[in-house]
Structures are given as C-alpha cells and as structure tokens.
Design a protein around this motif. Structure first.
Motif, PDB file in Angstrom:
ATOM      1  N   LEU A 132       0.833  -1.210   0.000  1.00 28.19           N
ATOM      2  CA  LEU A 132       0.000   0.000   0.000  1.00 28.19           C
ATOM      3  C   LEU A 132       0.865   1.258   0.000  1.00 28.19           C
ATOM      4  O   LEU A 132       0.588   2.217  -0.720  1.00 28.19           O
ATOM      5  CB  LEU A 132      -0.950  -0.014   1.202  1.00 28.19           C
ATOM      6  CG  LEU A 132      -2.053  -1.084   1.165  1.00 28.19           C
ATOM      7  CD1 LEU A 132      -2.856  -1.077   2.455  1.00 28.19           C
ATOM      8  CD2 LEU A 132      -2.978  -0.890  -0.022  1.00 28.19           C
ATOM      9  N   GLY A 133       1.943   1.229   0.805  1.00 25.63           N
ATOM     10  CA  GLY A 133       2.858   2.373   0.859  1.00 25.63           C
ATOM     11  C   GLY A 133       3.541   2.593  -0.483  1.00 25.63           C
ATOM     12  O   GLY A 133       3.613   3.719  -0.983  1.00 25.63           O
ATOM     13  N   THR A 182       2.618   1.467  -3.518  1.00 24.33           N
ATOM     14  CA  THR A 182       1.706   1.723  -4.639  1.00 24.33           C
ATOM     15  C   THR A 182       1.379   3.206  -4.785  1.00 24.33           C
ATOM     16  O   THR A 182       1.381   3.741  -5.895  1.00 24.33           O
ATOM     17  CB  THR A 182       0.400   0.916  -4.461  1.00 24.33           C
ATOM     18  OG1 THR A 182       0.728  -0.464  -4.471  1.00 24.33           O
ATOM     19  CG2 THR A 182      -0.572   1.178  -5.587  1.00 24.33           C
ATOM     20  N   SER A 183       1.127   3.870  -3.657  1.00 27.28           N
ATOM     21  CA  SER A 183       0.771   5.296  -3.773  1.00 27.28           C
ATOM     22  C   SER A 183       1.947   6.088  -4.354  1.00 27.28           C
ATOM     23  O   SER A 183       1.761   7.027  -5.125  1.00 27.28           O
ATOM     24  CB  SER A 183       0.334   5.861  -2.420  1.00 27.28           C
ATOM     25  OG  SER A 183       1.368   5.763  -1.490  1.00 27.28           O
ATOM     26  N   ARG A 184       3.186   5.659  -4.015  1.00 23.96           N
ATOM     27  CA  ARG A 184       4.371   6.341  -4.556  1.00 23.96           C
ATOM     28  C   ARG A 184       4.499   6.082  -6.066  1.00 23.96           C
ATOM     29  O   ARG A 184       4.725   6.998  -6.849  1.00 23.96           O
ATOM     30  CB  ARG A 184       5.624   5.863  -3.815  1.00 23.96           C
ATOM     31  CG  ARG A 184       6.920   6.492  -4.286  1.00 23.96           C
ATOM     32  CD  ARG A 184       8.054   6.172  -3.324  1.00 23.96           C
ATOM     33  NE  ARG A 184       8.197   4.748  -3.101  1.00 23.96           N
ATOM     34  CZ  ARG A 184       8.931   3.935  -3.861  1.00 23.96           C
ATOM     35  NH1 ARG A 184       9.561   4.420  -4.901  1.00 23.96           N
ATOM     36  NH2 ARG A 184       9.018   2.648  -3.579  1.00 23.96           N
ATOM     37  N   LEU A 232       2.167   5.175  -8.158  1.00 22.03           N
ATOM     38  CA  LEU A 232       1.073   5.829  -8.889  1.00 22.03           C
ATOM     39  C   LEU A 232       1.396   7.302  -9.101  1.00 22.03           C
ATOM     40  O   LEU A 232       1.157   7.862 -10.168  1.00 22.03           O
ATOM     41  CB  LEU A 232      -0.243   5.678  -8.121  1.00 22.03           C
ATOM     42  CG  LEU A 232      -0.954   4.328  -8.254  1.00 22.03           C
ATOM     43  CD1 LEU A 232      -2.036   4.191  -7.198  1.00 22.03           C
ATOM     44  CD2 LEU A 232      -1.559   4.147  -9.639  1.00 22.03           C
ATOM     45  N   SER A 233       1.965   7.930  -8.078  1.00 24.35           N
ATOM     46  CA  SER A 233       2.342   9.338  -8.194  1.00 24.35           C
ATOM     47  C   SER A 233       3.394   9.536  -9.270  1.00 24.35           C
ATOM     48  O   SER A 233       3.441  10.561  -9.934  1.00 24.35           O
ATOM     49  CB  SER A 233       2.892   9.857  -6.858  1.00 24.35           C
ATOM     50  OG  SER A 233       1.953   9.663  -5.855  1.00 24.35           O
ATOM     51  N   GLU A 234       4.266   8.537  -9.444  1.00 22.94           N
ATOM     52  CA  GLU A 234       5.326   8.637 -10.451  1.00 22.94           C
ATOM     53  C   GLU A 234       4.847   8.187 -11.837  1.00 22.94           C
ATOM     54  O   GLU A 234       5.620   8.200 -12.788  1.00 22.94           O
ATOM     55  CB  GLU A 234       6.535   7.797 -10.009  1.00 22.94           C
ATOM     56  CG  GLU A 234       7.268   8.411  -8.826  1.00 22.94           C
ATOM     57  CD  GLU A 234       8.290   7.456  -8.199  1.00 22.94           C
ATOM     58  OE1 GLU A 234       8.435   6.336  -8.712  1.00 22.94           O
ATOM     59  OE2 GLU A 234       8.909   7.845  -7.207  1.00 22.94           O
ATOM     60  N   GLY A 235       3.579   7.765 -11.919  1.00 22.01           N
ATOM     61  CA  GLY A 235       3.006   7.373 -13.213  1.00 22.01           C
ATOM     62  C   GLY A 235       3.546   6.061 -13.756  1.00 22.01           C
ATOM     63  O   GLY A 235       3.523   5.817 -14.957  1.00 22.01           O
ATOM     64  N   LEU A 236       4.047   5.193 -12.876  1.00 28.41           N
ATOM     65  CA  LEU A 236       4.660   3.941 -13.327  1.00 28.41           C
ATOM     66  C   LEU A 236       3.683   2.771 -13.387  1.00 28.41           C
ATOM     67  O   LEU A 236       3.899   1.813 -14.128  1.00 28.41           O
ATOM     68  CB  LEU A 236       5.823   3.564 -12.397  1.00 28.41           C
ATOM     69  CG  LEU A 236       7.081   4.430 -12.492  1.00 28.41           C
ATOM     70  CD1 LEU A 236       8.054   4.083 -11.387  1.00 28.41           C
ATOM     71  CD2 LEU A 236       7.750   4.242 -13.845  1.00 28.41           C
ATOM     72  N   GLN A 292       8.949   3.472   3.795  1.00 32.31           N
ATOM     73  CA  GLN A 292       8.979   4.922   3.528  1.00 32.31           C
ATOM     74  C   GLN A 292      10.423   5.423   3.470  1.00 32.31           C
ATOM     75  O   GLN A 292      10.791   6.181   2.581  1.00 32.31           O
ATOM     76  CB  GLN A 292       8.220   5.680   4.636  1.00 32.31           C
ATOM     77  CG  GLN A 292       6.751   5.343   4.751  1.00 32.31           C
ATOM     78  CD  GLN A 292       5.926   5.822   3.573  1.00 32.31           C
ATOM     79  OE1 GLN A 292       6.189   6.873   3.022  1.00 32.31           O
ATOM     80  NE2 GLN A 292       4.957   5.043   3.156  1.00 32.31           N
TER      81      GLN A 292
END
Lengths: 254, 99
Positions: free
Chosen positions: A59-60, A62-64, A66-70, A216
């Motif tokens: 979960l930690g 994935t949000s990163r 997704l933010s990077e568009g990968l 993190q």
C-alpha cells in the motif's frame, strides 16, 4: 517490551530492503521470525504476520508508484483476477501442509527469487508496450497468487517475471504494477488468516508499523544507495537463510 | 507525475486507507508500550489493532471499486467490468469463507 522492539526492527529492515529491492518483505520476515529462537514462532504464525506486513508495504509503495506514473492499472486489473483466486487457494492449502514440509519448500522459493533478482540486474531492456499472451498471463498470475498464499510472500518475483518476460511489459512498469497487485493478493490472504485466528495481533502490530516505516525510508533513500551492491548482498543473505531453513526442515522431518 | 485521473483516484484511496490503518496500529503500539507503566485493557489494544488491519485489508478493495466506477464513468465498459469483477471476486470470496 524488548520483544516488541525486536519485531519493530525486523519489520523496518524488511520494509527498507523490500522497497529498495522490489519485494514485499515477507522473504525477510518469515525466516527472521522462525529462525530466531527468541520468538518461539512456528512457520504458520510467521507467515500470517508476514502477510499483514506485505500488505502494508504494498500500500505504501503503490501510492508512490502511482504518483510517479509507473503503475499500469489496466494490466494490474487483468492479472489480479488470477492472483486473487490463487491467493485464496494458497492460504487454504498452507493449513493442510506440515510446517516441516513448508520449511523444505520455502528455500526453493528463496533460491528462485535470488536467481530472478540476479538475472534482472543485467536485463533491464524495455520491450514494446503492447501486451501479449493475456490469457497465459492470467493463468500464471494464479500460480503467483498460490505461492503468495502458501508462503506468506507477495509473489512479486513471479508477477514481475510474468509481466516482463511473458507479456512483454517494460521492467519498471512490471515492478510498479506488481506492487499494486501484491496489495490485493495480500489483502485476500490476510483476511483468510484473520478469520482463522492465525494472526498474532500483539506481534503483527509492531511488524506492520516497522515495515511501513522502513518502506517509507527505503523509498526515499533509493536514489542515494547503490542498489546493485545491495541486491548482491541480499541474494547472499537469502541463500544462507535458504540453506539454514532447509536444514531445519530436514531435521524436523527426520 | 500522475498521468490520468484513474491513477489520482486510486492513489488517494490507497494513501488515505493505509495511513488510517497504520495510524490505528501505531496508537495500539504506543498504548501497548504504555501498558508496562499503567494498566490498559487488553481488549482495547486488540480492537485497535484489529480495526487497523481490517482497514488495510479493505483499502485495496475500495481502490478496485473506485477504479471500476471511474472506468464506467468514462465509458470504458470492458475495464469497468474487469475491475468490478476483481473487486466482487475478492469480496465474495471473503463472504464465502466467513460463512
């Protein structure tokens, strides 16, 4: 109190290494909890706790990603149909196997993951973005889910291999999408363990906190650390743990 | 660099769920440590940890549901159905096992 702090530290190490190496963290948690005599944990207890940690790591991460568009959400959605069903089957299967049998099978998974990790150091090519062999991909994703459910790991090494080697997805996309999928696989398997009362909540709490914090920190330090060197060290550690665990399993079986 | 609204929606859902779940687990852990000094009911700690873990479990399903709704709202029916089926498969399996 020392017990809780030790679990927190193990979780942090797993989350830190997991985020740097693209793993769920279960590959660190399960051996640590079963091989350190202080914890007195069976492999079933360790796997249930580890699966909760894997869920938090995913979960930690994935949000990163997704933010990077990968992350490719469509590819992930397609393969998730296979992994979710596989994780449930694997979780149910793990309770019918003896601990010693699992201790003999788990090293094989560790050695396979080591092999994949070493191989991907040198083959980071980016093939075309068209996806191939969708049906075969879903079938193989089912087996990745079974592995995840049985061994309390995310199944990331298998997911990435399927997407990259079979479905021709770029390596970075495969890794990020696998991270997203690991979350749903771990979610299904954790739920099964929770219903069976297999999760020791007192022990799981510091492990999950440690894993989340470690992930993190790891994700922020990724650019500054020589990941290639870290991977080689980690592979060496995994092989040592595999040999140790195999020895335990054979000794318990005889 | 978030490309596409679906990534933004899923990212928000996952971030909210994971921080809430981990926050509850952190509260349980701190209370557990305080329990060595003052008496705290073990049932409260268990409930906090359990709620935190359940929120973490539910988060990916919520993400799948929101993804399905997004695909449906943009008329990507095939992907909306796939995402909904994945979410329903997870939820239905949970229900079957509980029963």
């Amino acid at each position: 109190m020392i017990f809780l702090f030790l679990l927190l530290v193990i979780g942090m190490a797993a989350g830190f290494l997991g985020s740097l190496l693209g793993l769920g963290g279960g590959i660190v948690i399960v051996p640590a909890l079963t091989l350190i005599p202080y914890f007195h944990m069976t492999i079933h207890e360790a796997i249930a706790i580890s699966m909760t940690g894997v869920l938090a790591t995913s979960l930690g991460g994935t949000s990163r990603f997704l933010s990077e568009g990968l992350t490719d959400l469509k590819l992930g959605t397609l393969l998730m149909l296979g992994t979710t069903a596989g994780a449930i089957a694997g979780s149910l299967l793990s309770h019918t196997l003896k601990s010693t049998v699992l201790e003999m099978i788990f090293p094989v998974v560790l050695i396979y993951a080591s092999y994949e990790m070493l191989k991907h150091q040198f083959t980071d090519n980016a093939p075309d973005t068209t996806l191939h062999h969708a049906f075969l991909g879903v079938v193989l994703a089912f087996f990745a889910g079974v592995f995840a459910g049985v061994f309390g790991v995310g199944g990331g090494a298998i997911n990435v291999s399927v997407m990259h080697l079979v479905m021709a997805a770029p390596m970075k996309t495969a890794t990020a999408t696998s991270n997203f999928m690991i979350g749903t696989t771990a979610s299904a398997a954790t739920f099964v363990y929770l219903l069976k009362g297999a999760i020791n909540l007192t022990a799981a709490t510091p492990v999950v906190l440690g894993v989340f914090t470690g992930a993190q920190i790891g994700s922020r330090m990724l650019k500054r650390i020589n990941v290639l060197l870290l991977k080689r060290i980690f592979v060496a550690i995994m092989i040592l743990v595999a040999v140790e665990m195999l020895y335990h399993g054979i000794k318990g079986y005889l | 660099m978030i490309k596409g609204n679906e990534r933004k929606i899923v990212s928000t859902v996952i971030r909210s769920g994971s921080y809430t779940g981990v926050g509850l687990l952190a509260a349980a852990f701190v209370l557990e440590l305080m329990g060595t000094v003052v008496h705290i009911d073990a049932g409260v700690l268990k409930e906090l940890s359990l709620t935190g873990i359940v929120i973490l479990i539910v988060t990916p399903i919520t993400a799948m549901v929101s993804l399905s709704v997004y695909f449906a709202s943009t008329r990507q029916w095939k992907w909306a159905a796939a995402a909904a089926f994945a979410g329903v498969l997870m939820a239905a399996t949970f229900f079957v096992i509980r029963a």
